[in-house]
Design a protein around this motif. Structure first.
Motif, PDB file in Angstrom:
ATOM      1  N   UNK A 142      -7.164  -4.147  -1.010  1.00 41.86           N
ATOM      2  CA  UNK A 142      -6.081  -3.929  -0.058  1.00 41.86           C
ATOM      3  C   UNK A 142      -4.832  -3.504  -0.813  1.00 41.86           C
ATOM      4  N   UNK A 143      -3.789  -3.147  -0.071  1.00 43.95           N
ATOM      5  CA  UNK A 143      -2.509  -2.771  -0.659  1.00 43.95           C
ATOM      6  C   UNK A 143      -1.646  -4.012  -0.850  1.00 43.95           C
ATOM      7  N   UNK A 144      -0.829  -3.985  -1.879  1.00 46.59           N
ATOM      8  CA  UNK A 144       0.071  -5.107  -2.148  1.00 46.59           C
ATOM      9  C   UNK A 144       1.418  -4.582  -2.631  1.00 46.59           C
ATOM     10  N   UNK A 145       2.431  -5.411  -2.434  1.00 45.80           N
ATOM     11  CA  UNK A 145       3.766  -5.134  -2.953  1.00 45.80           C
ATOM     12  C   UNK A 145       4.228  -6.394  -3.675  1.00 45.80           C
ATOM     13  N   UNK A 146       4.271  -6.318  -4.992  1.00 45.95           N
ATOM     14  CA  UNK A 146       4.709  -7.454  -5.807  1.00 45.95           C
ATOM     15  C   UNK A 146       6.238  -7.442  -5.862  1.00 45.95           C
ATOM     16  N   UNK A 166       9.473 -16.884  -1.061  1.00 49.40           N
ATOM     17  CA  UNK A 166       8.882 -16.624   0.254  1.00 49.40           C
ATOM     18  C   UNK A 166       9.010 -15.145   0.621  1.00 49.40           C
ATOM     19  N   UNK A 167       7.940 -14.568   1.121  1.00 48.40           N
ATOM     20  CA  UNK A 167       7.805 -13.178   1.585  1.00 48.40           C
ATOM     21  C   UNK A 167       7.711 -12.165   0.456  1.00 48.40           C
ATOM     22  N   UNK A 168       7.498 -12.604  -0.774  1.00 51.84           N
ATOM     23  CA  UNK A 168       7.474 -11.682  -1.913  1.00 51.84           C
ATOM     24  C   UNK A 168       6.107 -11.062  -2.170  1.00 51.84           C
ATOM     25  N   UNK A 169       5.117 -11.344  -1.306  1.00 51.88           N
ATOM     26  CA  UNK A 169       3.778 -10.797  -1.541  1.00 51.88           C
ATOM     27  C   UNK A 169       3.184 -10.198  -0.269  1.00 51.88           C
ATOM     28  N   UNK A 170       3.716  -9.070   0.200  1.00 48.92           N
ATOM     29  CA  UNK A 170       3.068  -8.383   1.317  1.00 48.92           C
ATOM     30  C   UNK A 170       1.670  -7.888   0.938  1.00 48.92           C
ATOM     31  N   UNK A 171       0.713  -8.107   1.844  1.00 48.21           N
ATOM     32  CA  UNK A 171      -0.660  -7.644   1.670  1.00 48.21           C
ATOM     33  C   UNK A 171      -1.106  -6.966   2.958  1.00 48.21           C
TER      34      UNK A 171
END
Length: 261
Positions: A142-146, A166-171
């Motif tokens: 999947x896609x991620x934003x670190x 908190x909220x620092x790892x969108x997947x």
């Protein structure tokens, strides 16, 4: 197969994504899964339009194991060398959000950055995985934003607060199970402007290398996630920005940045 996790009418379920298009297009439907994707399952035949549900993070990991400086150009852009061994760190489960959820700008930072990454989703409990068995333990990608508080990362020896807030790892938006991950385009845009553009073939250490390295030390559980590093081009996010991570063969993960409060 693309597997999404979603909520509808207060119920949470997994579904197979069918059709072509984007999350917003109205052209995609979900065939609800009987069971969970980490074991044998059947499709129920009950279908709902994807744009009528709320997409959730595609998995709820027990842990997110992330890798730092796994693209040479990214290491160089921040004045770092490629490390002799993979740099590993954790992002807690409370950092995980899904596509469409908001990234909350942390009150303790003034320099928030995006980092587009390919995420590996583990499909079975595993430890000390030999290289030839790595494919057997992967559910998909999947896609991620670190998302990183860069100023905090620079001044604190540990990266826990800088990368674990908190909220620092969108997947998301879903897990793609049928994919060769070794040479995919990966990009990030902010408000439609391209910031990052790279290929997964530029990783210093391959997915096989990373899973062997990580499982030498710890057991991975179904749903655990490995973030494989980010290409060059990381940069600032501001309140009001919309950041999108797109990976070839998977889709696009989109999140807006809001003020924490």
């Amino acid at each position: 197969m693309r597997i999404a996790r979603f909520s509808i009418d207060g119920n949470v379920a997994f579904g197979a994504v069918e059709g072509q298009g984007t999350v917003e297009s109205g052209d995609l439907v979900l065939d609800i899964i009987k069971g969970i994707p980490y074991a044998d399952f059947e499709l129920s035949g009950t279908k709902v339009p994807l744009n009528k549900v709320r997409l959730l993070p595609p998995v709820l990991p027990n842990k997110v194991v992330a890798i730092g400086r796994n693209y040479a150009e990214h290491a160089a852009e921040l004045g770092n060398e490629v490390p002799d061994a993979p740099i590993t760190f954790f992002k807690p489960t409370t950092s995980v959000i899904g596509s469409g959820d908001a990234i909350e700008y942390p009150s303790f930072s003034n320099d928030l950055h995006h980092e587009a990454e390919l995420a590996v989703v583990i499909g079975r409990m595993c430890r000390e995985v030999p290289r030839e068995r790595v494919k057997d333990v992967i559910l998909g990608y999947t896609c991620a934003n670190d998302v990183t508080a860069r100023d905090v990362q620079a001044r604190e020896k540990q990266w826990a607060r800088a990368k674990g807030f908190d909220t620092s790892c969108p997947l998301g938006p879903w897990v793609e199970t049928d994919l060769d991950p070794h040479d995919l385009t990966i990009q990030a845009t902010v408000n439609g402007e391209q910031r990052q553009l790279g290929r997964t073939s530029d990783m210093v250490r391959s997915i096989e290398d990373l899973i062997v390295h990580i499982t030498e030390a710890m057991t991975l559980l179904p749903g655990d996630v490995i973030l494989t590093g980010t290409p060059a081009g990381v940069g600032p996010l501001r309140v009001g920005d919309e950041v999108a991570v797109t990976i070839e063969g998977i889709g696009t993960l989109t999140n807006k940045v809001i003020k924490r409060g």
